[in-house]
Scaffold this motif. Structure first.
Motif, short mmCIF file in Angstrom:
data_model
loop_
_atom_site.label_atom_id
_atom_site.label_comp_id
_atom_site.label_asym_id
_atom_site.label_seq_id
_atom_site.Cartn_x
_atom_site.Cartn_y
_atom_site.Cartn_z
N TYR A 250 33.93 12.40 -99.30
CA TYR A 250 33.92 12.98 -97.96
C TYR A 250 33.40 12.01 -96.90
CZ TYR A 250 35.38 17.51 -99.69
OH TYR A 250 36.10 18.53 -100.25
N THR A 251 32.61 11.03 -97.32
CA THR A 251 32.21 9.99 -96.38
C THR A 251 33.43 9.19 -95.95
OG1 THR A 251 29.97 9.81 -97.31
CG2 THR A 251 30.78 7.92 -96.06
N LEU A 252 34.30 8.87 -96.91
CA LEU A 252 35.56 8.20 -96.57
C LEU A 252 36.44 9.09 -95.70
CD1 LEU A 252 36.65 6.33 -99.84
CD2 LEU A 252 35.88 5.33 -97.68
N THR B 289 44.45 4.31 -107.83
CA THR B 289 43.71 3.17 -108.38
C THR B 289 42.81 2.54 -107.31
OG1 THR B 289 45.47 2.68 -109.96
CG2 THR B 289 43.92 0.91 -109.46
N ASP B 290 43.38 2.30 -106.12
CA ASP B 290 42.61 1.70 -105.04
C ASP B 290 41.51 2.64 -104.54
OD1 ASP B 290 44.13 -0.60 -105.14
OD2 ASP B 290 45.53 0.05 -103.58
N PHE B 291 41.84 3.92 -104.47
CA PHE B 291 40.85 4.90 -104.01
C PHE B 291 39.70 4.99 -105.00
CE2 PHE B 291 39.36 9.27 -103.04
CZ PHE B 291 39.17 9.14 -101.67
N ALA B 292 40.02 4.98 -106.29
CA ALA B 292 38.99 5.03 -107.32
C ALA B 292 38.06 3.83 -107.20
CB ALA B 292 39.64 5.07 -108.70
N LYS C 211 46.25 5.92 -96.96
CA LYS C 211 47.38 5.18 -97.53
C LYS C 211 46.94 4.33 -98.74
CE LYS C 211 50.13 4.94 -93.26
NZ LYS C 211 49.33 5.92 -92.52
N MET C 212 46.19 4.98 -99.62
CA MET C 212 45.67 4.29 -100.79
C MET C 212 46.22 4.92 -102.06
SD MET C 212 41.67 3.85 -99.62
CE MET C 212 41.22 2.76 -100.97
N ASP D 193 41.29 18.15 -100.89
CA ASP D 193 40.71 17.26 -99.90
C ASP D 193 40.76 15.80 -100.35
OD1 ASP D 193 40.20 19.46 -98.37
OD2 ASP D 193 38.05 19.53 -98.80
N CYS D 194 40.48 15.57 -101.62
CA CYS D 194 40.50 14.20 -102.16
C CYS D 194 41.89 13.59 -101.96
CB CYS D 194 40.10 14.21 -103.63
SG CYS D 194 40.03 12.58 -104.39
N LYS D 195 42.90 14.34 -102.31
CA LYS D 195 44.27 13.85 -102.17
C LYS D 195 44.63 13.62 -100.71
CE LYS D 195 49.00 14.64 -103.75
NZ LYS D 195 49.89 15.51 -104.57
#
Length: 286
Positions: free
Chosen positions: A54-56, A22-25, A18-19, A9-11
């Protein structure tokens, strides 16, 4: 029973946004290595991190993703029969009926819905919820299908303990015996608006005609009730969907709005059809 598929799910959420990792972290407030290890299933994140992920996946600043709605749609397309179970507890081990309550729509059983959103909204009054997804194989099971009808209303009234004064009715006994001979019951969902109508009918305050029109105005969808333990073996776990606080909040609002609308429509129908139809005592002792 398996839990959330956080790595996948995270991936998926990060990819849809489209992150980069690094940007997602940075967006989540953790290190790059944390996201990398989560996606490679080498790290169990804290609850606070899971909530942020999961909020994102539900709503971000620039985009509404609705990851759970998307996943459930994929499952419905991929498998012939998919059912959803909303709950505020972890399901450990094999499914069983030990923790089922008695005085609900069809008594003790494992209750499932046919759509993710209706199942989520139905349990939104609870504190922290999730939705389990199952593939259902009906082969070899006896299944009783009911629609919004007098028979359905009588059954719900009985199992919710409203018909004690009519328990000697031959018609009622025959109906309950028939229902209890089946492994699975497929029936409409009884929300608050429907429950109020059924209660009025059971008390003798409204007729079957008023009940019928009022229930039709409040229809919310169908539920599958697994009333016998052997039927549970026909459910195969697919996934567990995490409901973030923001999604939970929206689901609760959806549910309250639906209840208000259903109650208003049902009240109008009851008034419009007063003095029409028969009352419960006449029906059960005709």
């Amino acid at each position: 029973m398996k839990s959330y598929n956080i790595a996948k799910d995270c991936k998926a959420i990060r990819t849809m946004l489209k992150m980069s990792q690094t940007d997602f972290a940075k967006e989540i407030g953790v290190s790059f290595s944390t996201i990398n290890r989560i996606e490679n299933n080498r790290f169990a994140p804290l609850e606070s991190t899971i909530e942020k992920i999961y909020t994102l996946g539900y709503k971000s600043e620039n985009k509404n993703l609705f990851i759970n709605k998307a996943k459930s749609s994929v499952y419905l397309d991929e498998y012939k029969d998919v059912l959803f179970h909303g709950t505020d507890v972890d399901i450990d081990g094999e499914l069983n009926l030990d923790h089922s309550r008695d005085k609900i729509d069809f008594g003790k059983g494992f209750y499932t819905g046919t759509t993710y959103e209706s199942t989520r909204d139905f349990v939104s009054f609870k504190n922290k919820i999730s939705v389990y997804v199952f593939k259902f194989n009906p082969k070899g099971l006896s299944i009783y299908n009911m629609d919004v009808s007098l028979e359905w209303a009588l059954a719900v009234s009985y199992y919710r303990g409203m018909l004690k004064e009519y328990e000697n009715s031959k018609k009622l006994k025959e109906l309950i015996m028939k229902i209890e001979s089946y492994d699975v019951v497929v029936a409409p969902i009884a929300d608050n608006a429907m429950f109020d109508l059924i209660n009025q009918f059971a008390r003798g305050d409204i007729s079957d005609i008023q009940l019928s029109y009022g229930m039709s105005a409040s229809y919310l969808g169908m539920q599958y009730i697994f009333r016998k333990g052997k039927a549970l073996s026909h459910l195969e776990f697919i996934d567990r969907l995490y409901v973030s606080s923001k999604e939970h909040e929206d689901a609760r609002k959806n549910k309250n709005d639906a209840n208000d609308l259903g109650s208003s429509k049902a009240e109008m129908c009851v008034k419009e059809h007063r003095h029409q139809g028969r009352y419960i005592e006449d029906i059960l002792y005709e």
